[in-house]
Design a protein around this motif. Structure first.
Motif, PDB file in Angstrom:
ATOM      1  N   ARG A  26      -4.064  11.621   0.183  1.00  8.98           N
ATOM      2  CA  ARG A  26      -4.255  10.516  -0.757  1.00  8.98           C
ATOM      3  C   ARG A  26      -3.895  10.903  -2.189  1.00  8.98           C
ATOM      4  O   ARG A  26      -3.507  10.052  -2.989  1.00  8.98           O
ATOM      5  CB  ARG A  26      -5.706  10.032  -0.705  1.00  8.98           C
ATOM      6  CG  ARG A  26      -5.996   9.194   0.532  1.00  8.98           C
ATOM      7  CD  ARG A  26      -7.405   8.706   0.578  1.00  8.98           C
ATOM      8  NE  ARG A  26      -7.576   7.737   1.661  1.00  8.98           N
ATOM      9  CZ  ARG A  26      -8.718   7.524   2.291  1.00  8.98           C
ATOM     10  NH1 ARG A  26      -9.808   8.217   1.968  1.00  8.98           N
ATOM     11  NH2 ARG A  26      -8.793   6.628   3.255  1.00  8.98           N
ATOM     12  N   SER A  27      -4.023  12.162  -2.508  1.00  5.65           N
ATOM     13  CA  SER A  27      -3.739  12.589  -3.882  1.00  5.65           C
ATOM     14  C   SER A  27      -2.339  13.174  -4.051  1.00  5.65           C
ATOM     15  O   SER A  27      -1.957  13.570  -5.145  1.00  5.65           O
ATOM     16  CB  SER A  27      -4.768  13.633  -4.330  1.00  5.65           C
ATOM     17  OG  SER A  27      -4.623  14.839  -3.604  1.00  5.65           O
ATOM     18  N   ARG A  81      -8.036  13.897   1.817  1.00  8.10           N
ATOM     19  CA  ARG A  81      -8.010  13.867   0.341  1.00  8.10           C
ATOM     20  C   ARG A  81      -6.675  14.382  -0.182  1.00  8.10           C
ATOM     21  O   ARG A  81      -6.143  13.858  -1.166  1.00  8.10           O
ATOM     22  CB  ARG A  81      -9.167  14.688  -0.220  1.00  8.10           C
ATOM     23  CG  ARG A  81     -10.516  13.993  -0.153  1.00  8.10           C
ATOM     24  CD  ARG A  81     -11.560  14.712  -0.989  1.00  8.10           C
ATOM     25  NE  ARG A  81     -11.815  16.053  -0.488  1.00  8.10           N
ATOM     26  CZ  ARG A  81     -12.685  16.344   0.474  1.00  8.10           C
ATOM     27  NH1 ARG A  81     -13.378  15.377   1.058  1.00  8.10           N
ATOM     28  NH2 ARG A  81     -12.888  17.590   0.862  1.00  8.10           N
ATOM     29  N   GLU A  99       1.133   7.041   1.474  1.00 12.12           N
ATOM     30  CA  GLU A  99       0.152   8.116   1.622  1.00 12.12           C
ATOM     31  C   GLU A  99      -1.173   7.592   2.171  1.00 12.12           C
ATOM     32  O   GLU A  99      -1.903   8.307   2.862  1.00 12.12           O
ATOM     33  CB  GLU A  99      -0.070   8.826   0.284  1.00 12.12           C
ATOM     34  CG  GLU A  99       1.107   9.652  -0.193  1.00 12.12           C
ATOM     35  CD  GLU A  99       2.193   8.797  -0.837  1.00 12.12           C
ATOM     36  OE1 GLU A  99       3.344   9.259  -0.896  1.00 12.12           O
ATOM     37  OE2 GLU A  99       1.887   7.666  -1.280  1.00 12.12           O
ATOM     38  N   GLU A 100      -1.518   6.331   1.848  1.00 16.41           N
ATOM     39  CA  GLU A 100      -2.739   5.743   2.386  1.00 16.41           C
ATOM     40  C   GLU A 100      -2.637   5.578   3.891  1.00 16.41           C
ATOM     41  O   GLU A 100      -3.588   5.830   4.630  1.00 16.41           O
ATOM     42  CB  GLU A 100      -3.011   4.393   1.715  1.00 16.41           C
ATOM     43  CG  GLU A 100      -3.617   4.497   0.326  1.00 16.41           C
ATOM     44  CD  GLU A 100      -4.996   5.126   0.335  1.00 16.41           C
ATOM     45  OE1 GLU A 100      -5.774   4.884   1.278  1.00 16.41           O
ATOM     46  OE2 GLU A 100      -5.297   5.890  -0.608  1.00 16.41           O
ATOM     47  N   ALA A 109      -2.951   8.988   5.431  1.00 13.54           N
ATOM     48  CA  ALA A 109      -4.342   9.454   5.420  1.00 13.54           C
ATOM     49  C   ALA A 109      -5.152   8.785   6.530  1.00 13.54           C
ATOM     50  O   ALA A 109      -5.983   9.433   7.192  1.00 13.54           O
ATOM     51  CB  ALA A 109      -4.975   9.180   4.058  1.00 13.54           C
ATOM     52  N   ARG A 110      -4.922   7.497   6.747  1.00 12.41           N
ATOM     53  CA  ARG A 110      -5.635   6.782   7.805  1.00 12.41           C
ATOM     54  C   ARG A 110      -5.276   7.347   9.182  1.00 12.41           C
ATOM     55  O   ARG A 110      -6.154   7.589  10.013  1.00 12.41           O
ATOM     56  CB  ARG A 110      -5.297   5.294   7.735  1.00 12.41           C
ATOM     57  CG  ARG A 110      -5.883   4.469   8.879  1.00 12.41           C
ATOM     58  CD  ARG A 110      -5.530   2.997   8.745  1.00 12.41           C
ATOM     59  NE  ARG A 110      -4.101   2.782   8.615  1.00 12.41           N
ATOM     60  CZ  ARG A 110      -3.241   2.817   9.636  1.00 12.41           C
ATOM     61  NH1 ARG A 110      -3.676   3.081  10.870  1.00 12.41           N
ATOM     62  NH2 ARG A 110      -1.953   2.586   9.436  1.00 12.41           N
ATOM     63  N   ASN A 161      -0.307  10.877  -6.311  1.00 14.41           N
ATOM     64  CA  ASN A 161      -1.122   9.996  -7.138  1.00 14.41           C
ATOM     65  C   ASN A 161      -1.685  10.817  -8.286  1.00 14.41           C
ATOM     66  O   ASN A 161      -2.634  11.571  -8.111  1.00 14.41           O
ATOM     67  CB  ASN A 161      -2.245   9.376  -6.304  1.00 14.41           C
ATOM     68  CG  ASN A 161      -3.097   8.408  -7.097  1.00 14.41           C
ATOM     69  OD1 ASN A 161      -2.933   8.253  -8.307  1.00 14.41           O
ATOM     70  ND2 ASN A 161      -4.010   7.741  -6.416  1.00 14.41           N
ATOM     71  N   LYS A 200       0.830  -1.193   0.000  1.00  9.34           N
ATOM     72  CA  LYS A 200       0.000   0.000   0.000  1.00  9.34           C
ATOM     73  C   LYS A 200       0.870   1.250   0.000  1.00  9.34           C
ATOM     74  O   LYS A 200       1.891   1.297   0.685  1.00  9.34           O
ATOM     75  CB  LYS A 200      -0.914   0.003   1.236  1.00  9.34           C
ATOM     76  CG  LYS A 200      -1.945  -1.115   1.237  1.00  9.34           C
ATOM     77  CD  LYS A 200      -2.826  -1.026   2.464  1.00  9.34           C
ATOM     78  CE  LYS A 200      -3.866  -2.135   2.475  1.00  9.34           C
ATOM     79  NZ  LYS A 200      -4.738  -2.073   3.675  1.00  9.34           N
TER      80      LYS A 200
END
Length: 304
Positions: A129-130, A126, A100-101, A104-105, A133, A97
């Motif tokens: 996560r971006s 957001r 960044e995920e 974010a969590r 990406n 994973k």
């Protein structure tokens, strides 16, 4: 930079966030310091490299957001979490994973628990996560943190961080230059093109010039003091992806082979990596055939 509590409390972003949510920055600091300490096995408490870098990025993001007339507090929060997933689970990017995920969590858990409005939490999550990406929904907060992150790695403070990181990873001065300075010079040369905000571009022009000037002066001094004779080769490298057909790469090599004294032949190739297009430089002695390779992710500008 921000390592001690006193220095941290002098930061504008710290004052602003603490006025809104007392104790929040300290909670994030504890999370990051503990994750890095768990990964490194370091027993002593206190700030590590990752927290110092995080504070610098948050300070820059706060400053850029104000210049861009965006929400500075949220930009600083996104910056504070941008590397929080790097050592998730006590491992460095240990699963499939994106980090960044994980960031974010963690941001959602801590910011919701701190009582931030759901809309604000959503903006920060957001953005994280971006952040790197390209297919994710566009986020102005992500643009600001992206620029702050890159800007933190250049200029005089960025140079200092490069050598601190090199030392932490067990490199001496010669290996840092031979194996990693090519990336630093290449990124510095296109830093302003790698920015997503106008304010970032203005700051990048100065930091790019400072960085290139320092490293070139350092190479001259190394030759005088230690006999380390390095050369910087500029090469236009063909690209596989993006609208750009070629990108200038600055490759640092010894002036001559240490074994036979002959010159070097250089061959470049590019390949699509997991999150970037990579360049690999194969450096081969024209005399004895001694060979080494230098590889790194190309700047994001390569994909534009």
């Amino acid at each position: 930079m921000g390592g001690s509590p006193m220095l941290l409390k002098q930061q504008d972003f710290y004052k602003s966030l603490t006025a809104r949510e007392p104790g929040l920055v300290e909670r994030i600091r504890k999370l990051i310091e503990e994750s890095e300490r768990k990964f490194s096995g370091r027993k002593t408490p206190g700030p590590g490299f990752l927290w110092e870098h995080t504070v610098l990025v948050a300070s820059l993001a706060f400053r850029l957001a104000r210049a861009e007339k965006e929400e500075a507090d949220l930009a600083a929060l996104a910056a504070l979490f941008h590397d929080a997933g790097k050592f998730s689970g006590g491992r460095y990017r240990g699963d499939d994973k994106p980090e960044e995920e994980a960031a974010a969590r963690l941001a959602r858990e801590i910011l919701e628990d701190a009582g931030l409005e759901m809309a604000e939490v959503g903006h920060v999550v957001r953005a994280l996560r971006s952040l790197y990406n390209g297919g994710a929904r566009h986020s102005r907060l992500a643009d600001i943190v992206h620029d702050a992150d890159f800007l933190s790695k250049f200029g005089l403070l960025g140079v200092a961080q490069f050598f601190v990181k090199s030392t932490l990873r067990g490199r001496n001065l010669e290996s840092a230059i031979m194996d990693h300075l090519s990336k630093e010079l290449t990124y510095a040369s296109v830093l302003s093109l790698n920015m997503r905000t106008e304010s970032g571009r203005k700051l990048a022009d100065r930091k790019s010039a400072e960085t290139l000037r320092f490293y070139r002066a350092l190479l001259v001094e190394l030759e005088k003091a230690h006999g380390m004779d390095f050369r910087v080769r500029e090469s236009d490298v063909p690209l596989r992806t993006g609208r750009r057909r070629r990108l200038k790469v600055l490759l640092v090599t010894p002036a001559a082979c240490g074994s036979c004294g002959k010159g070097w032949e250089v061959e470049f190739r590019t390949e699509k990596g997991v999150k970037c297009e990579r360049v690999e430089a194969v450096i081969r002695c024209a005399g004895c055939g001694a060979r080494r390779e230098v590889g790194f992710c190309l700047p994001e500008v390569a994909a534009k």
